[in-house]
Design a protein around this motif. Structure first.
Motif, PDB file in Angstrom:
ATOM      1  N   LEU A 175      43.253  38.612  49.002  1.00  0.00           N
ATOM      2  CA  LEU A 175      41.492  38.871  48.713  1.00  0.00           C
ATOM      3  C   LEU A 175      40.713  38.212  49.814  1.00  0.00           C
ATOM      4  CD1 LEU A 175      39.521  39.809  46.693  1.00  0.00           C
ATOM      5  CD2 LEU A 175      39.458  37.499  45.732  1.00  0.00           C
ATOM      6  N   PHE A 176      41.002  37.008  50.350  1.00  0.00           N
ATOM      7  CA  PHE A 176      40.241  36.740  51.483  1.00  0.00           C
ATOM      8  C   PHE A 176      40.342  37.707  52.651  1.00  0.00           C
ATOM      9  CE2 PHE A 176      40.334  34.215  55.595  1.00  0.00           C
ATOM     10  CZ  PHE A 176      39.048  33.783  55.582  1.00  0.00           C
ATOM     11  N   THR A 177      41.461  38.031  52.965  1.00  0.00           N
ATOM     12  CA  THR A 177      41.624  39.010  53.937  1.00  0.00           C
ATOM     13  C   THR A 177      40.955  40.199  53.746  1.00  0.00           C
ATOM     14  OG1 THR A 177      43.784  38.171  54.387  1.00  0.00           O
ATOM     15  CG2 THR A 177      43.510  40.266  55.599  1.00  0.00           C
ATOM     16  N   ALA A 178      41.125  40.675  52.696  1.00  0.00           N
ATOM     17  CA  ALA A 178      39.970  42.006  52.463  1.00  0.00           C
ATOM     18  C   ALA A 178      38.615  41.724  52.318  1.00  0.00           C
ATOM     19  CB  ALA A 178      40.401  42.520  50.891  1.00  0.00           C
ATOM     20  N   LEU A 179      38.181  40.523  52.106  1.00  0.00           N
ATOM     21  CA  LEU A 179      36.823  40.174  52.126  1.00  0.00           C
ATOM     22  C   LEU A 179      36.410  40.364  53.757  1.00  0.00           C
ATOM     23  CD1 LEU A 179      36.306  37.381  49.622  1.00  0.00           C
ATOM     24  CD2 LEU A 179      35.278  39.845  49.601  1.00  0.00           C
ATOM     25  N   VAL A 180      37.062  39.519  54.612  1.00  0.00           N
ATOM     26  CA  VAL A 180      37.035  39.470  56.066  1.00  0.00           C
ATOM     27  C   VAL A 180      37.027  41.149  56.669  1.00  0.00           C
ATOM     28  CG1 VAL A 180      37.964  38.915  58.147  1.00  0.00           C
ATOM     29  CG2 VAL A 180      38.095  37.347  56.506  1.00  0.00           C
ATOM     30  N   ARG A 181      37.851  41.912  56.071  1.00  0.00           N
ATOM     31  CA  ARG A 181      37.834  43.366  56.719  1.00  0.00           C
ATOM     32  C   ARG A 181      36.683  44.235  56.405  1.00  0.00           C
ATOM     33  NH1 ARG A 181      42.254  45.037  59.592  1.00  0.00           N
ATOM     34  NH2 ARG A 181      40.693  46.491  59.941  1.00  0.00           N
ATOM     35  N   LEU A 182      36.221  43.589  55.014  1.00  0.00           N
ATOM     36  CA  LEU A 182      34.875  44.529  54.375  1.00  0.00           C
ATOM     37  C   LEU A 182      33.900  44.001  55.547  1.00  0.00           C
ATOM     38  CD1 LEU A 182      35.023  44.192  50.561  1.00  0.00           C
ATOM     39  CD2 LEU A 182      35.138  46.287  52.123  1.00  0.00           C
ATOM     40  N   LEU A 183      33.599  42.668  55.829  1.00  0.00           N
ATOM     41  CA  LEU A 183      32.704  42.103  56.746  1.00  0.00           C
ATOM     42  C   LEU A 183      32.805  42.882  58.131  1.00  0.00           C
ATOM     43  CD1 LEU A 183      32.555  38.285  56.081  1.00  0.00           C
ATOM     44  CD2 LEU A 183      30.927  39.901  55.437  1.00  0.00           C
ATOM     45  N   VAL A 184      33.747  43.400  58.517  1.00  0.00           N
ATOM     46  CA  VAL A 184      33.767  43.939  59.916  1.00  0.00           C
ATOM     47  C   VAL A 184      33.923  45.258  59.848  1.00  0.00           C
ATOM     48  CG1 VAL A 184      34.949  41.808  61.029  1.00  0.00           C
ATOM     49  CG2 VAL A 184      36.447  43.900  60.186  1.00  0.00           C
ATOM     50  N   LEU A 185      34.015  46.033  58.645  1.00  0.00           N
ATOM     51  CA  LEU A 185      33.872  47.378  58.510  1.00  0.00           C
ATOM     52  C   LEU A 185      32.842  47.900  59.366  1.00  0.00           C
ATOM     53  CD1 LEU A 185      35.184  49.694  57.287  1.00  0.00           C
ATOM     54  CD2 LEU A 185      33.724  49.352  55.257  1.00  0.00           C
ATOM     55  N   PRO A 186      31.515  47.561  59.594  1.00  0.00           N
ATOM     56  CA  PRO A 186      30.756  48.502  60.294  1.00  0.00           C
ATOM     57  C   PRO A 186      30.889  48.189  61.831  1.00  0.00           C
ATOM     58  CG  PRO A 186      29.615  46.706  58.811  1.00  0.00           C
ATOM     59  CD  PRO A 186      31.111  46.496  58.795  1.00  0.00           C
ATOM     60  N   LEU A 187      31.648  47.456  62.357  1.00  0.00           N
ATOM     61  CA  LEU A 187      32.197  47.422  63.608  1.00  0.00           C
ATOM     62  C   LEU A 187      33.226  48.516  63.690  1.00  0.00           C
ATOM     63  CD1 LEU A 187      32.035  43.715  64.423  1.00  0.00           C
ATOM     64  CD2 LEU A 187      30.371  45.421  65.356  1.00  0.00           C
ATOM     65  N   SER A 188      34.038  48.431  62.657  1.00  0.00           N
ATOM     66  CA  SER A 188      35.184  49.488  62.543  1.00  0.00           C
ATOM     67  C   SER A 188      34.597  50.685  62.478  1.00  0.00           C
ATOM     68  CB  SER A 188      36.122  49.048  61.383  1.00  0.00           C
ATOM     69  OG  SER A 188      36.735  47.782  61.615  1.00  0.00           O
ATOM     70  N   ARG A 189      33.629  51.053  61.983  1.00  0.00           N
ATOM     71  CA  ARG A 189      33.076  52.325  61.943  1.00  0.00           C
ATOM     72  C   ARG A 189      32.322  52.561  63.253  1.00  0.00           C
ATOM     73  NH1 ARG A 189      29.472  52.867  56.720  1.00  0.00           N
ATOM     74  NH2 ARG A 189      29.398  54.972  57.468  1.00  0.00           N
ATOM     75  N   ALA A 190      31.750  51.699  63.898  1.00  0.00           N
ATOM     76  CA  ALA A 190      31.049  51.963  65.198  1.00  0.00           C
ATOM     77  C   ALA A 190      32.433  52.389  66.191  1.00  0.00           C
ATOM     78  CB  ALA A 190      30.462  50.678  65.551  1.00  0.00           C
ATOM     79  N   ALA A 191      33.495  51.676  66.023  1.00  0.00           N
ATOM     80  CA  ALA A 191      34.575  51.745  66.965  1.00  0.00           C
ATOM     81  C   ALA A 191      35.091  53.336  66.673  1.00  0.00           C
ATOM     82  CB  ALA A 191      35.979  50.763  66.510  1.00  0.00           C
ATOM     83  N   ALA A 192      35.098  53.782  65.463  1.00  0.00           N
ATOM     84  CA  ALA A 192      35.649  55.232  65.439  1.00  0.00           C
ATOM     85  C   ALA A 192      34.518  56.080  66.066  1.00  0.00           C
ATOM     86  CB  ALA A 192      35.805  55.446  63.843  1.00  0.00           C
ATOM     87  N   ARG A 193      33.071  55.711  65.844  1.00  0.00           N
ATOM     88  CA  ARG A 193      32.477  56.714  66.356  1.00  0.00           C
ATOM     89  C   ARG A 193      32.564  56.543  67.870  1.00  0.00           C
ATOM     90  NH1 ARG A 193      28.807  54.497  62.407  1.00  0.00           N
ATOM     91  NH2 ARG A 193      28.192  53.077  63.990  1.00  0.00           N
ATOM     92  N   GLY A 194      32.868  55.489  68.496  1.00  0.00           N
ATOM     93  CA  GLY A 194      32.946  55.288  69.976  1.00  0.00           C
ATOM     94  C   GLY A 194      34.346  56.171  70.477  1.00  0.00           C
ATOM     95  N   GLN A 195      35.173  56.232  69.553  1.00  0.00           N
ATOM     96  CA  GLN A 195      36.262  56.707  70.270  1.00  0.00           C
ATOM     97  C   GLN A 195      36.208  58.411  69.884  1.00  0.00           C
ATOM     98  OE1 GLN A 195      40.267  55.344  68.951  1.00  0.00           O
ATOM     99  NE2 GLN A 195      40.816  57.452  68.197  1.00  0.00           N
ATOM    100  N   ARG A 196      35.541  58.783  69.018  1.00  0.00           N
ATOM    101  CA  ARG A 196      35.066  60.225  68.957  1.00  0.00           C
ATOM    102  C   ARG A 196      34.255  60.698  70.091  1.00  0.00           C
ATOM    103  NH1 ARG A 196      35.008  59.161  63.417  1.00  0.00           N
ATOM    104  NH2 ARG A 196      32.695  58.640  63.218  1.00  0.00           N
TER     105      ARG A 196
END
Length: 241
Positions: free
Chosen positions: A34-55
């Motif tokens: 659960l802690f791991t999932a919370l950490v991943r949710l916190l960095v989700l905006p950066l993950s989305r930005a990384a996806a936009r960057g790759q596109r």
């Protein structure tokens, strides 16, 4: 660091207490997931930005191909021109690394927490928690030394290795396909950014190194790695489709 570990230990204990009615003796392991999932949710905006960057980088490939053709006899000028293009279009070739880098503190905190016999001068009670029969502070080497490879503890690690191997193979095939489609470095297209060629050539194999990490770190940290790795696979399938 001791004070930080004490606060983190209290957080894990509280999460485990909340999850105990559902997961019983494995509640602390569930708390780590659960802690791991919370950490991943916190960095989700950066993950989305990384996806936009790759596109965005993919959209620049035709222009990069023109630069390669124009400066095919001048690698240094090619590198400079590609960097200038990325700067002009506000595209960072390394933006995809940020989500992983920001997770490192959480991983090392878990590693330190489950590698310490005492916290704040008191015994580390978390080391007594288990995932089935496998102690969260134990390692794969302990399972081998105790001859428990075919026992419940061994099964826990085999299951983790299987998940990591499956995700690593998926990532490997996806990375190779992506590089082939974009004419990326390491496939005859030339090096776009200084030093990025070697990184890109090694990238498809990086996921397999996670197997080594799972084998050598405490089980609690291995759970973090496996959960985060599986999350990344699902996240990439959604964000990069």
């Amino acid at each position: 660091m001791s004070a930080l570990l004490s606060v983190f230990a209290s957080l894990v204990e509280r999460l485990a207490d909340l999850l105990q009615p559902l997961f019983h003796a494995s509640a602390a392991a569930a708390a780590i997931v659960l802690f791991t999932a919370l950490v991943r949710l916190l960095v989700l905006p950066l993950s989305r930005a990384a996806a936009r960057g790759q596109r965005a980088r993919a959209a620049l490939q035709p222009r990069v191909a023109e630069l390669r053709k124009k400066y095919r006899k001048d690698p240094e000028r090619l590198q400079k021109a590609v960097l200038e293009l990325h700067t002009e279009e506000k595209v960072s070739p390394l933006s995809g690394c940020l989500p992983s880098l920001l997770q490192l503190p959480a991983f090392f905190l878990l590693y330190r927490l489950f590698s310490s016999s005492t916290i704040g001068g008191e015994d580390n009670g978390l080391l007594g928690h288990r995932l089935l029969a496998a102690p969260l502070g134990g390692r794969w080497a302990d399972v081998l030394a105790d001859g428990q490879v075919f026992g419940v503890s061994g099964f826990v690690y085999v299951a983790l290795f299987a998940v990591v191997a499956a995700v690593a193979t998926l990532n490997f095939l996806r990375a190779k396909r992506s590089m082939a489609e974009s004419g990326g470095v390491g496939l005859g297209g030339g090096e776009q950014v200084p030093g990025l060629g070697a990184v890109s050539r090694a990238m498809p194999f990086m996921s397999y190194f996670t197997l080594v990490t799972v084998a050598v770190v405490p089980l609690a940290a291995a759970l973090y790695v496996v959960t985060s790795t599986a999350w990344s696979a699902v996240e990439r399938a959604v964000l990069y489709r």
